[in-house]
Design a protein around this motif. Structure first.
Motif, short mmCIF file in Angstrom:
data_model
loop_
_atom_site.label_atom_id
_atom_site.label_comp_id
_atom_site.label_asym_id
_atom_site.label_seq_id
_atom_site.Cartn_x
_atom_site.Cartn_y
_atom_site.Cartn_z
N ALA A 25 -0.21 -65.62 24.48
CA ALA A 25 0.90 -66.35 24.04
C ALA A 25 1.35 -67.49 25.04
CB ALA A 25 2.13 -65.28 23.82
N SER A 26 1.27 -67.22 26.31
CA SER A 26 1.65 -68.39 27.28
C SER A 26 1.01 -69.61 27.24
CB SER A 26 1.79 -67.68 28.62
OG SER A 26 0.48 -67.63 29.20
N GLY A 55 -5.12 -42.85 38.66
CA GLY A 55 -4.56 -41.42 38.27
C GLY A 55 -3.34 -41.47 36.83
N ARG A 56 -4.21 -42.29 35.92
CA ARG A 56 -3.47 -42.43 34.76
C ARG A 56 -4.34 -42.10 33.49
NH1 ARG A 56 -2.27 -48.76 34.98
NH2 ARG A 56 -0.86 -48.33 32.93
N PRO A 57 -3.83 -41.73 32.46
CA PRO A 57 -4.53 -41.68 31.21
C PRO A 57 -5.32 -43.05 30.83
CG PRO A 57 -2.34 -40.80 30.74
CD PRO A 57 -2.43 -41.49 32.12
N TRP A 58 -6.35 -42.99 30.49
CA TRP A 58 -7.25 -44.07 30.30
C TRP A 58 -6.54 -44.95 29.05
CZ3 TRP A 58 -8.85 -44.82 25.31
CH2 TRP A 58 -9.00 -43.76 24.34
N PHE A 59 -5.87 -44.26 28.14
CA PHE A 59 -5.39 -44.99 26.84
C PHE A 59 -4.10 -45.82 27.43
CE2 PHE A 59 -4.53 -40.48 26.44
CZ PHE A 59 -3.40 -40.42 26.83
N ASN A 60 -3.37 -45.13 28.43
CA ASN A 60 -2.14 -45.86 28.99
C ASN A 60 -2.72 -47.09 29.83
OD1 ASN A 60 -0.62 -46.13 31.85
ND2 ASN A 60 0.70 -45.28 29.93
N LEU A 61 -3.87 -47.00 30.56
CA LEU A 61 -4.20 -48.38 31.17
C LEU A 61 -4.74 -49.27 30.29
CD1 LEU A 61 -5.41 -49.88 33.68
CD2 LEU A 61 -7.64 -48.55 33.32
N ALA A 62 -5.41 -48.80 29.11
CA ALA A 62 -5.93 -49.70 27.95
C ALA A 62 -4.48 -50.29 27.25
CB ALA A 62 -6.78 -49.28 26.93
N TYR A 63 -3.59 -49.63 27.19
CA TYR A 63 -2.46 -50.31 26.16
C TYR A 63 -1.73 -51.33 27.17
CZ TYR A 63 2.09 -50.29 24.00
OH TYR A 63 3.23 -50.67 23.32
N ASP A 64 -1.59 -51.06 28.38
CA ASP A 64 -0.78 -51.93 29.43
C ASP A 64 -1.52 -53.22 29.73
OD1 ASP A 64 1.38 -50.23 29.83
OD2 ASP A 64 0.86 -49.54 31.99
N MET A 65 -2.98 -52.88 29.62
CA MET A 65 -3.71 -54.20 30.04
C MET A 65 -3.67 -55.18 28.60
SD MET A 65 -4.23 -54.31 33.31
CE MET A 65 -2.73 -53.60 33.30
N HIS A 66 -3.73 -54.38 27.58
CA HIS A 66 -3.76 -55.13 26.11
C HIS A 66 -2.37 -55.98 26.05
CE1 HIS A 66 -4.56 -55.07 21.53
NE2 HIS A 66 -4.49 -55.99 22.04
N ARG A 67 -1.51 -55.43 26.50
CA ARG A 67 0.07 -55.93 26.45
C ARG A 67 -0.18 -57.43 27.41
NH1 ARG A 67 4.90 -52.30 27.08
NH2 ARG A 67 6.15 -54.09 26.49
N GLU A 68 -0.63 -57.14 28.58
CA GLU A 68 -0.82 -58.26 29.53
C GLU A 68 -1.45 -59.21 29.01
OE1 GLU A 68 0.46 -58.82 32.41
OE2 GLU A 68 1.50 -56.82 32.66
N LEU A 69 -2.81 -58.82 28.30
CA LEU A 69 -3.65 -59.98 27.75
C LEU A 69 -2.91 -60.67 26.57
CD1 LEU A 69 -6.26 -61.28 27.15
CD2 LEU A 69 -6.81 -59.27 25.44
N LEU A 100 -11.76 -59.23 24.82
CA LEU A 100 -11.83 -58.48 26.27
C LEU A 100 -11.88 -57.03 26.32
CD1 LEU A 100 -9.41 -60.65 28.26
CD2 LEU A 100 -11.94 -61.04 28.22
N THR A 101 -12.72 -56.39 27.26
CA THR A 101 -12.43 -55.04 27.70
C THR A 101 -11.01 -55.13 28.56
OG1 THR A 101 -14.95 -54.64 27.77
CG2 THR A 101 -13.46 -52.92 28.75
N VAL A 102 -10.05 -54.23 27.83
CA VAL A 102 -8.83 -54.68 28.63
C VAL A 102 -8.71 -53.22 29.65
CG1 VAL A 102 -7.40 -55.20 26.57
CG2 VAL A 102 -7.92 -52.96 26.51
N GLN A 103 -9.42 -53.60 30.45
CA GLN A 103 -9.49 -52.75 31.87
C GLN A 103 -8.34 -53.37 33.06
OE1 GLN A 103 -12.93 -53.29 34.26
NE2 GLN A 103 -13.82 -54.91 33.02
N SER A 104 -8.16 -54.56 32.91
CA SER A 104 -7.27 -55.26 34.00
C SER A 104 -6.57 -56.51 33.64
CB SER A 104 -8.27 -55.46 35.28
OG SER A 104 -9.33 -56.59 34.81
#
Length: 466
Positions: free
Chosen positions: A102-103, A83-97, A31-35
């Protein structure tokens, strides 16, 4: 029976013949980790996880690569909106993925490369294409580099399209292109609208990778110039996979031997997506069913079949899976450990070898459970032990082994405590029934059920399960 797979490139079901005996290399576009991931996102991961497990069961040494796209126009746009750094968004959404996969018990890939970690490999591939005359730098000063589709006569062969019938590529300003269908390999940095952190140095000027080139470069790095299976959602066939194949083969790499594509999960007949506003986030769905039940729902459909999502169908699948669990729970105390060498039924193996025919495989699973249930009243037997083990092994192949799901059982440390509490309520219910106080008996049962505990009345007395 030999594993046969439906190859998108040839549109035929072909015997799987690996490039190297006993080994299988698989690349799946992640995925593209955007959301946050929704149910439609994770279907592909489940489908190819089943393929991986089946190949492993057959004795293959599987190298499984699933990438993430962690730099992209959409990531930059959404990060700016928030209003956040792009790499911060990508990192958070990667963790959500990661949490979502895992679930539902999707195995971690052998490697999970991201585009931002492979810029040198991407640039090396771009330079090879330029040197071979299949790519060019835009003359408009943008710093973009494009693949020249007319330089590759085989362009369109994966999806069987003629170049002149294709729509223009919309991934960059067309003014720098020789042909509107040329697609971006490298995107020059737009310093007026993009953060400096979203640009890497290159001989073409600062910029970032295009979407398609990253997968070609990462597949080559981890699987070599030629590998066995490339997979992804059916929506990736064009332009993404068409472009991947064209640029890799134009650079001199044989690339994938087989192309596999899973169908969508739809709502109201349309692809589930954020833009349609009909997405169902995985954590929200798991408020209604367990992860193992959601996976069973997905596995029950053939990977190439469209699935019209509904909560009614999901709950029906969950109920069906609980019947399988009930058999295992009732049979386990009667099973002879000496029969653990039982193999899965041949009909199940035949179904899986027929292009991962999971619907037919699930039918064999249900038949085996029904046979086991008929044997239960007779007590311990070799036949019952065999059915128990067959069911357990089929579930394991499908990634449905309860031991792999943290939410599938009560924690062992709490089992005794919960059992004592439930047994006390069951004794009260039994006394109420003996007194013919049916209202009180029903009230106790409802109280137990509201706590998420199911009661089954059996000839040996009531049994409970979470």
């Amino acid at each position: 029976m030999t594993l046969r797979l439906h190859d998108t490139a040839t549109r035929e079901v072909r015997d799987f013949v690996p490039l190297e005996e006993g080994k299988a290399g698989i690349y799946v576009c992640g995925l593209t980790v955007q959301s946050e991931p929704h149910v439609g996102h994770v279907r592909s991961a489940v489908n190819f996880d089943v393929l991986r497990r089946w190949l492993t069961h057959q004795g293959y040494d599987v190298t499984f690569i699933r990438n993430v796209t962690d730099i992209d126009d959409k990531i930059l746009s959404k990060a700016a909106e928030q209003g956040r750094p792009w790499f911060n968004l990508a990192y958070d959404m990667h963790r959500e993925l990661d949490r979502a996969l895992a679930s539902i018990n999707v195995l971690p890939p052998t490697y999970e490369p991201g585009a931002t970690g492979h810029v040198p490999e991407i640039l090396e591939l771009i330079d090879r294409l330029v040197a071979k005359g299949h790519a060019y730098a835009a003359e408009d000063g943008s710093g973009d580099v494009y693949f020249d589709v007319r330089s590759w006569p085989a362009y369109g062969e994966l999806t069987r399209q003629k170049l002149d019938d294709m729509e223009p590529a919309t991934d960059a300003d067309p003014r720098g292109k020789r042909d509107p269908r040329d697609f971006a390999l490298w995107k020059g940095w737009k310093k007026d609208s993009e953060p400096e952190t979203a640009a890497w140095p290159s001989s073409h000027g600062p910029g970032r990778p295009g979407w398609h080139i990253e997968c070609s470069a990462m597949a080559r790095k981890y699987l070599g110039a030629a590998f066995d299976i490339h997979g992804g959602g059916v929506d990736l066939r064009f332009p993404h996979h068409e472009n991947e194949q064209a640029q890799s083969r134009a650079a001199g790499d044989p690339f994938a031997s087989y192309w596999l594509h899973n169908a969508w999960i739809t709502t109201s007949g349309e692809k589930m997506s954020k833009s349609l506003g009909n997405s169902l986030l995985v954590p929200k769905v798991l408020e209604q069913v367990r992860g193992i039940e959601l996976r069973f729902y997905m596995v029950s459909a053939h990977y190439r079949s469209m699935v019209e999502f509904s909560f009614d169908a999901l709950h029906e699948a969950a109920t069906s899976f609980r019947r399988i669990e009930s058999f295992l729970d009732r049979a386990k105390p009667l099973v002879d450990d000496g029969w653990y060498a039982t193999r899965i039924p041949q009909a199940f193996a035949d179904a899986m070898d027929d292009d991962l025919g999971t619907p037919a495989a699930i039918a064999v699973l249900h038949d085996t459970v029904r046979e086991g249930n008929r044997l239960l009243p007779d007590g311990p037997s070799e036949a019952l032990s065999s059915r128990f083990v067959e069911v357990a092994q089929m579930l394991d192949v499908l990634g449905l082994s309860r031991s792999d799901f943290t939410d599938s059982r009560v924690d062992d440390r709490l089992t005794g405590v919960v059992d004592a509490l439930v047994q006390g309520l069951l004794e009260e219910r039994a006394q109420a029934r003996a007194d013919k106080d049916w209202a009180r008996a029903d009230a106790i049962r409802d109280r137990i059920k509201s706590a998420g505990i199911e009661i089954e009345d059996t000839p040996d007395g009531p049994k409970w399960s979470v």
